[in-house]
Scaffold this active site. Structure first.
Site, PDB file in Angstrom:
ATOM      1  N   ASN A   7       0.794  -1.138  -0.154  1.00  0.00           N
ATOM      2  CA  ASN A   7       0.181   0.026  -0.076  1.00  0.00           C
ATOM      3  C   ASN A   7       1.053   1.254  -0.044  1.00  0.00           C
ATOM      4  OD1 ASN A   7      -1.385   2.236   1.047  1.00  0.00           O
ATOM      5  ND2 ASN A   7      -3.083   0.930   1.689  1.00  0.00           N
ATOM      6  N   ASP A   9      -0.187   4.520  -0.235  1.00  0.00           N
ATOM      7  CA  ASP A   9      -0.615   5.714   0.193  1.00  0.00           C
ATOM      8  C   ASP A   9       0.141   6.556   0.905  1.00  0.00           C
ATOM      9  OD1 ASP A   9      -3.128   4.560  -1.019  1.00  0.00           O
ATOM     10  OD2 ASP A   9      -4.064   4.194   1.132  1.00  0.00           O
ATOM     11  N   HIS A  10       0.941   6.008   1.835  1.00  0.00           N
ATOM     12  CA  HIS A  10       1.856   6.735   2.488  1.00  0.00           C
ATOM     13  C   HIS A  10       2.576   7.609   1.917  1.00  0.00           C
ATOM     14  CE1 HIS A  10      -0.261   4.089   5.442  1.00  0.00           C
ATOM     15  NE2 HIS A  10      -0.161   3.183   4.577  1.00  0.00           N
ATOM     16  N   HIS A  43      -5.469   3.708  -2.018  1.00  0.00           N
ATOM     17  CA  HIS A  43      -6.865   4.238  -1.873  1.00  0.00           C
ATOM     18  C   HIS A  43      -7.130   5.622  -1.966  1.00  0.00           C
ATOM     19  CE1 HIS A  43      -9.566   4.674   1.999  1.00  0.00           C
ATOM     20  NE2 HIS A  43     -10.389   4.838   0.961  1.00  0.00           N
ATOM     21  N   ARG A  45      -9.386   8.251  -1.734  1.00  0.00           N
ATOM     22  CA  ARG A  45     -10.329   9.028  -0.392  1.00  0.00           C
ATOM     23  C   ARG A  45     -11.217   9.972  -1.264  1.00  0.00           C
ATOM     24  NH1 ARG A  45      -8.884   6.802   4.848  1.00  0.00           N
ATOM     25  NH2 ARG A  45     -10.549   8.032   5.684  1.00  0.00           N
ATOM     26  N   ARG A  49      -6.813  13.013   0.435  1.00  0.00           N
ATOM     27  CA  ARG A  49      -6.171  13.518   1.391  1.00  0.00           C
ATOM     28  C   ARG A  49      -4.610  12.873   0.982  1.00  0.00           C
ATOM     29  NH1 ARG A  49      -7.201  10.186   6.887  1.00  0.00           N
ATOM     30  NH2 ARG A  49      -9.281  11.253   6.506  1.00  0.00           N
ATOM     31  N   HIS A  50      -4.411  11.852   0.281  1.00  0.00           N
ATOM     32  CA  HIS A  50      -3.110  11.383  -0.070  1.00  0.00           C
ATOM     33  C   HIS A  50      -3.090  11.043  -1.653  1.00  0.00           C
ATOM     34  CE1 HIS A  50      -5.239   7.685   1.041  1.00  0.00           C
ATOM     35  NE2 HIS A  50      -5.093   7.675   2.254  1.00  0.00           N
ATOM     36  N   GLU A  70      -8.304   0.744  -3.507  1.00  0.00           N
ATOM     37  CA  GLU A  70      -9.158   0.957  -2.397  1.00  0.00           C
ATOM     38  C   GLU A  70     -10.070   1.721  -2.341  1.00  0.00           C
ATOM     39  OE1 GLU A  70      -7.787   1.035   1.781  1.00  0.00           O
ATOM     40  OE2 GLU A  70      -6.072  -0.495   1.343  1.00  0.00           O
ATOM     41  N   THR A 101      -8.050   3.674   7.942  1.00  0.00           N
ATOM     42  CA  THR A 101      -9.392   2.759   7.712  1.00  0.00           C
ATOM     43  C   THR A 101      -9.496   2.045   9.214  1.00  0.00           C
ATOM     44  OG1 THR A 101      -8.944   2.777   5.756  1.00  0.00           O
ATOM     45  CG2 THR A 101     -10.585   1.494   6.571  1.00  0.00           C
ATOM     46  N   GLU A 151     -11.086  -9.105   2.739  1.00  0.00           N
ATOM     47  CA  GLU A 151     -10.001  -8.729   3.513  1.00  0.00           C
ATOM     48  C   GLU A 151     -10.062  -8.690   4.824  1.00  0.00           C
ATOM     49  OE1 GLU A 151      -7.346  -5.836   1.744  1.00  0.00           O
ATOM     50  OE2 GLU A 151      -6.457  -5.395   3.796  1.00  0.00           O
ATOM     51  N   HIS A 191      -3.810  -4.595   7.466  1.00  0.00           N
ATOM     52  CA  HIS A 191      -3.876  -3.327   8.408  1.00  0.00           C
ATOM     53  C   HIS A 191      -3.104  -3.579   9.853  1.00  0.00           C
ATOM     54  CE1 HIS A 191      -5.375   0.289  10.212  1.00  0.00           C
ATOM     55  NE2 HIS A 191      -5.836   0.611   8.904  1.00  0.00           N
ATOM     56  N   GLY A 192      -2.209  -2.759  10.007  1.00  0.00           N
ATOM     57  CA  GLY A 192      -1.377  -2.771  11.178  1.00  0.00           C
ATOM     58  C   GLY A 192      -0.223  -3.878  11.089  1.00  0.00           C
ATOM     59  N   GLY A 213       1.146  -1.704   4.317  1.00  0.00           N
ATOM     60  CA  GLY A 213       1.644  -0.153   4.067  1.00  0.00           C
ATOM     61  C   GLY A 213       2.873   0.397   4.936  1.00  0.00           C
ATOM     62  N   HIS A 214       2.013   0.927   6.016  1.00  0.00           N
ATOM     63  CA  HIS A 214       2.790   1.902   6.879  1.00  0.00           C
ATOM     64  C   HIS A 214       4.120   1.404   7.066  1.00  0.00           C
ATOM     65  CE1 HIS A 214       3.404   4.942   9.849  1.00  0.00           C
ATOM     66  NE2 HIS A 214       3.880   3.989  10.609  1.00  0.00           N
TER      67      HIS A 214
END
Ligand code: PXP
Length: 238
Positions: A7, A9-10, A43, A45, A49-50, A70, A101, A151, A191-192, A213-214
């Site tokens: 991901n 997005d970051h 993603h 949005r 925002r990104h 996404e 999310t 997912e 996620h996470g 992602g992150h």
């Protein structure tokens, strides 16, 4: 052995902090592909925002791996998806005030609307995955929408790892995968997830794809994107 979707997005979040042109998520997507990612997750949005519309359009053109778009189940985003034609759409809940999310879709509550969107997208050759908490009720509702995939939200599992008591949340994921597989759904998760907690999730039999992602972009700031993706590939593809 699951596939790895990165991901990005970051990367766009850093760019948007200055509303400038760098770092460019399109270039990041290419590096992720070269480093061994199986897919790119992005993603778009409602509040942009990104990721920006231009990012998705260009990423679609330049990558040769799967694009997992996404989005929220809105008419605006359905139109975008039909223009971009990604291999996969992951439908997620979207709240303006959230940092990321934060929870899965309440599929049961929105079953008519989600079924309609799933029908349009899958009717145009796009596989739809529903981002849900690892709960039987949500899996059953997902099946009713006709979506080919889910997912599973791994956020609770990730939090429980930080507290050192992850067995219960891991078991929930394993049970959810079993229920979904029995119903012939494809099962993704994310996620996470981090370099520290990903191995147990990657080991769950039946999970086909992890979307991360992150932690990858955070490590990339220090060691470079190619290396951070390769480090994750080495953990996921065990
Ligand atoms: N999967 C979904 C559906 C997400 O919304 C996100 C976050 O954008 C991720 C996976 C990746 O989460 P993280 O950035 O915490 O790895």
């Amino acid at each position: 052995m699951p596939r790895l979707g990165v991901n990005i997005d970051h990367v766009a979040t850093i760019r948007q902090a200055r509303r400038t042109f760098e770092p460019d998520p399109v270039r990041a997507a290419i590096i992720c592909e070269l480093a061994g990612a199986d897919g790119i997750v992005a993603h778009l949005r409602e509040d942009r925002r990104h990721m920006q519309d231009r990012d998705l359009e260009l990423i679609r053109q330049v990558i040769n791996i799967k694009l997992n778009f996404e989005m929220a189940a809105t008419d605006e985003m359905v139109e975008k998806a039909l223009g971009i034609l990604p291999e996969q759409v992951t439908l997620v809940p979207e709240k303006r005030e959230e940092l990321t999310t934060e929870g899965g879709l309440d599929v049961r509550k929105q079953i008519r609307e989600l079924s309609r969107v799933v029908g349009i997208l899958q009717g145009n050759g796009i596989t739809v995955s529903l981002f849900i908490d690892p709960e039987e009720e949500q899996i059953r509702a997902s099946i009713e929408t006709g979506a080919f995939a889910v997912e599973l939200h791994t956020g609770r599992y990730a939090e429980s790892c930080l507290k050192g008591k992850f067995e219960k949340e891991l078991r929930k994921l394993i049970t959810a995968v079993e229920i979904a597989k029995k119903a012939h759904l494809s099962v993704n998760a994310g996620h996470g997830l981090t370099y520290q907690n990903v191995a147990l999730a990657a080991n769950i039999s039946g999970i086909e794809e992890l979307n991360i992602g992150h932690t990858i972009i955070a490590r990339a700031v220090l060691v470079g994107l190619e290396r951070s993706v390769k480090d994750m590939v080495a953990l996921v593809k065990i």
